[in-house]
Structure formats: C-alpha cells, structure tokens
Design an enzyme around this catalytic site. Structure first.
Site, PDB file in Angstrom:
ATOM      1  N   ASP A 129       0.870  -1.168   0.000  1.00  0.00           N
ATOM      2  CA  ASP A 129       0.000   0.000   0.000  1.00  0.00           C
ATOM      3  C   ASP A 129       0.907   1.218   0.000  1.00  0.00           C
ATOM      4  O   ASP A 129       1.471   1.587   1.048  1.00  0.00           O
ATOM      5  CB  ASP A 129      -0.908  -0.002   1.238  1.00  0.00           C
ATOM      6  N   LEU A 130       1.063   1.831  -1.150  1.00  0.00           N
ATOM      7  CA  LEU A 130       2.011   2.934  -1.280  1.00  0.00           C
ATOM      8  C   LEU A 130       1.515   4.226  -0.646  1.00  0.00           C
ATOM      9  O   LEU A 130       2.173   5.262  -0.763  1.00  0.00           O
ATOM     10  CB  LEU A 130       2.357   3.153  -2.753  1.00  0.00           C
ATOM     11  N   LYS A 131       0.383   4.149   0.050  1.00  0.00           N
ATOM     12  CA  LYS A 131      -0.045   5.269   0.877  1.00  0.00           C
ATOM     13  C   LYS A 131       0.509   5.156   2.291  1.00  0.00           C
ATOM     14  O   LYS A 131       0.334   6.069   3.110  1.00  0.00           O
ATOM     15  CB  LYS A 131      -1.571   5.339   0.913  1.00  0.00           C
ATOM     16  N   ARG A 177      -2.511   7.958 -13.797  1.00  0.00           N
ATOM     17  CA  ARG A 177      -2.548   9.261 -14.457  1.00  0.00           C
ATOM     18  C   ARG A 177      -1.324  10.072 -14.019  1.00  0.00           C
ATOM     19  O   ARG A 177      -0.779   9.857 -12.932  1.00  0.00           O
ATOM     20  CB  ARG A 177      -3.830  10.003 -14.097  1.00  0.00           C
ATOM     21  N   ARG A 192       2.706  12.186  -6.083  1.00  0.00           N
ATOM     22  CA  ARG A 192       1.948  12.418  -4.851  1.00  0.00           C
ATOM     23  C   ARG A 192       2.175  11.303  -3.826  1.00  0.00           C
ATOM     24  O   ARG A 192       2.095  11.540  -2.617  1.00  0.00           O
ATOM     25  CB  ARG A 192       0.455  12.551  -5.166  1.00  0.00           C
ATOM     26  N   HIS A 199     -10.302   4.761 -22.265  1.00  0.00           N
ATOM     27  CA  HIS A 199     -10.109   3.347 -22.565  1.00  0.00           C
ATOM     28  C   HIS A 199      -9.753   3.211 -24.039  1.00  0.00           C
ATOM     29  O   HIS A 199      -9.700   4.201 -24.780  1.00  0.00           O
ATOM     30  CB  HIS A 199     -11.362   2.538 -22.224  1.00  0.00           C
ATOM     31  N   ASP A 200      -9.530   1.984 -24.462  1.00  0.00           N
ATOM     32  CA  ASP A 200      -9.063   1.693 -25.810  1.00  0.00           C
ATOM     33  C   ASP A 200      -9.834   2.458 -26.886  1.00  0.00           C
ATOM     34  O   ASP A 200      -9.244   3.075 -27.772  1.00  0.00           O
ATOM     35  CB  ASP A 200      -9.173   0.175 -26.042  1.00  0.00           C
ATOM     36  N   TYR A 230      -8.922   6.247 -27.163  1.00  0.00           N
ATOM     37  CA  TYR A 230      -7.638   6.528 -27.798  1.00  0.00           C
ATOM     38  C   TYR A 230      -7.711   6.245 -29.300  1.00  0.00           C
ATOM     39  O   TYR A 230      -7.131   6.969 -30.113  1.00  0.00           O
ATOM     40  CB  TYR A 230      -6.528   5.692 -27.162  1.00  0.00           C
ATOM     41  N   ASP A 274      -4.764  -0.313 -26.716  1.00  0.00           N
ATOM     42  CA  ASP A 274      -4.230  -0.938 -25.507  1.00  0.00           C
ATOM     43  C   ASP A 274      -3.010  -1.802 -25.808  1.00  0.00           C
ATOM     44  O   ASP A 274      -1.984  -1.712 -25.116  1.00  0.00           O
ATOM     45  CB  ASP A 274      -5.297  -1.829 -24.854  1.00  0.00           C
TER      46      ASP A 274
END
Length: 368
Positions: A68-70, A93, A99, A134-135, A138, A164
């Site tokens: 858990d990178l928080k 994103r 962050r 999503h695919d 794009y 994708d």
C-alpha cells in the site's frame, strides 16, 4: 541450452493494472525478465476480480507482492526494491506517483540506471493528459476508429484492442528495451513516456498516406487496403463463412482467377470506384458459388494470397498455429506463446501468481 538468456537478470517492478501494462510486461517475462507485480493488498490488480482467466492470460510467469504505497513503511520497502531493479512501469494518471512520494525524480536518485516507464492514455503532456480513457477513446482520437467500418458504415469497435495492445503495450515494450540498452551503455536510465493515443496514431500509415497523396482521407471502408480494391477484400462463401482475398499484386490476382475458372474477368480492372465495383459484383457472385473450405483447398497452397477466415475456435486447431507452437497450456486452458522465436532461447510460460504469493521471498529480506 539456457531457457531464457535474453532478459535474464532484468528485474521489472510492475505497478500497472488491467490490460495494457500487464500485456507489456508479459512479453518481458516471456523473454526471461523477473517481473514483480506490485499490487494493492485489498484485491490487487482489478483484472483479478473482472476476469480470472484474463488475469491469468496476461500475468503468466510473474511474481506478486502486496504493498500500500499510501503507507510510509511500504513506500520505504518499495524504494529498497527500486535500488536493485532495472525497470519500473506504471499506468497511473500523470502526477499520481509523485503524490505518493515515488515519482521518477525520487526513484532515479536512488537508482540512476533505472528505466521508468509511464504508460498512459495521452502521455505526460498536452491538454488531454489528465483525462480518463479506454481503448476506444484513444482509437477515436487517433483517427483509427473513424476508418473502421461497421454496421451501416458507422465506426466499429473490433475485438482487438488496438490502442491498448499495439499502440500502448508493444510500443512501451520497445521503449523499455531501448532504454535498458541505453542504460547499460551510459549508466543513465530514462523516463519512457508512452501515450496510447500517440502509439495508435503512429499506426495510421495508410490514412496518413492518403492525406499526403490526395490531401484528404478516403471514405470509411474505401482506403486502399480497407475496401477500395476488389482484389483485396473479404468475400462471403456459399456456407456463410468468409474468405480473405488478398490478391493485391496482379500475378496473384490472375492466378486466383485462373484457378477459379474465370480468366475472363482479367479484362475488368481491379481499381477503386465504379469501374472496380463491376468487378467486385462478379467476385461476390463467384465466391458465393463454393464453400469456404472448398475455396481454401483450391487456393491456399497456390500463389493467390487467398485464405480462409477462421473463427477463434478454429484457430486453436490450425496446422500452422500448431506447427509454430503458438498455443500453450495454462492450467488446462489455452494461452499464447511468445510470438518471437530465437535460435538460442525459449519463451518462459509460467503461471499467474496468487495475490501476494511472493511477499516473503521478495520482501522478507528487505524487512530484515
């Protein structure tokens, strides 16, 4: 023979989820890299819950650790992993990793040789960078979707995730491998910025060629290789199945007509427009006169570039697929082999890991 000498010793930390990033790292794993999935302890990669078979298909041969990178303690563990790794790939994103305190600037200070790949919809810059997608989004923005005709001529979303997988995953894999070579030569890693819209746009070779040549794009389904030429198209057969008639060069097309007993059609030019439509009507009637497999038996082994269009079920038993070993067993279910063959290496096709299966082996030594 060593099974996987090509990327042996390359460690990849994969924070990506769902399809594009995992498909990219599947290729790396099949070529021998150690790929460690960094997953959220609460459910892991979302593909696990969406489709267990899809998850298994694109995560074979990888390891799984949960973080858990928080949490500060897990961020510290992740940084220790980075110090002894070659690649980090993520699909958040732009700005999310910063962050969390594990953005590129932080990580390259820990490991200057690190290759950091960010695989996103629109890349790290530009007005769309923060948009979700999503695919099909794009593909729409790249112009690819507009050139793919469906029901009554409207754009069609096919069952191949062009953005994708090709625009995103494979483009990213090329970037990662190039950056690894650069890091080995210079001692300095790279930030690899891949936007799926960009990668899909770069695939639009014939569309751009039409713009260069005629100053405008062709109508949907009427570009050179998407329907304009009657000798390069899809034709229905007597049994409702289909043929791919790819007789683009005249030598192939004339041989097709000879074998079909219609050499009289040589006088009709295989060109776009109304003239070509006369020939197309003749070919429609011709190919409906026999079944797909009858045409396949007559044409496929000759210089025609005419072949059956197979269903996915038929593909699994296709003699060429079998001869090339392209389907491998994944716990009793079919999976794809690496579609690249080497004279001194064999693809690695392991099993997909259970969530956190490698916590002790990978993270245990770091906790000491």
């Amino acid at each position: 023979m060593t099974q996987n000498p090509l990327l042996h010793g390359i460690r990849v930390l994969d924070l990506s989820r769902l399809l594009p990033g995992p498909f990219c790292t599947l290729y790396l794993a099949q070529m021998g890299a150690e790929v460690i999935k960094i997953e959220d302890p609460k459910g892991g990669d979302g593909a696990r819950g969406m489709s267990a078979d899809l998850f298994s298909l694109v995560n074979r041969g990888k390891k799984s650790v949960t973080m858990d990178l928080k949490l500060a303690e897990d961020v510290a563990l992740f940084k220790k992993l980075v110090a002894d790794s070659d690649v980090v790939i993520e699909s958040f994103r732009p700005g999310v990793m910063d962050r969390l305190g594990v953005g590129y600037e932080v990580l390259k200070a820990i490991n200057p040789k690190l290759v950091y790949a960010a695989l996103t919809g629109y890349g790290q810059t530009g007005p769309y960078r923060d948009r979700p997608g999503h695919d099909m989004n794009y593909r729409g923005y790249s112009g690819e979707l507009d050139m793919t005709p469906g029901f009554e001529g409207t754009p069609a979303v096919g069952n191949l995730q062009v953005a994708d997988l090709a625009g995103g995953a494979l483009t990213c894999a090329i970037g990662i491998l190039a950056a690894i070579i650069g890091a080995r030569a210079s001692g300095v890693g790279s930030f690899v910025d891949v936007g799926m819209m960009d990668g899909t746009l770069a695939l639009q070779v014939l569309s751009l060629n039409s713009l260069r040549t005629f100053g405008k794009s062709a109508p949907r389904g009427r570009d050179m290789l998407s329907g304009a030429l009657p000798n390069y198209g899809v034709y229905e057969c007597a049994d409702g199945k289909f043929l791919a008639v790819g007789s683009l060069e005249m030598k192939f097309f004339h041989e097709t007509l000879r074998l079909a007993g219609r050499e009289d059609l040589k006088k009709l030019p295989p060109v776009p427009g109304k003239q070509g439509d006369v020939l197309r009507a003749e070919l429609v009637a011709l190919f409906k006169s026999r079944s797909r497999d009858e045409w396949e038996a007559l044409m496929a082994n000759e210089d025609t570039c005419v072949s059956a269009i197979l269903t996915p079920e038929e593909v699994l038993n296709n003699e060429q697929v079998i001869a090339r070993g392209m389907i491998v067993d994944d716990s009793g279910k079919p999976a794809f082999n690496l579609p690249i063959f080497f004279d001194n290496a064999t693809a690695v096709n392991g099993r997909a890991p259970k969530l956190g299966a490698d916590n002790d082996a990978v993270l245990g030594p770091l906790r000491g």
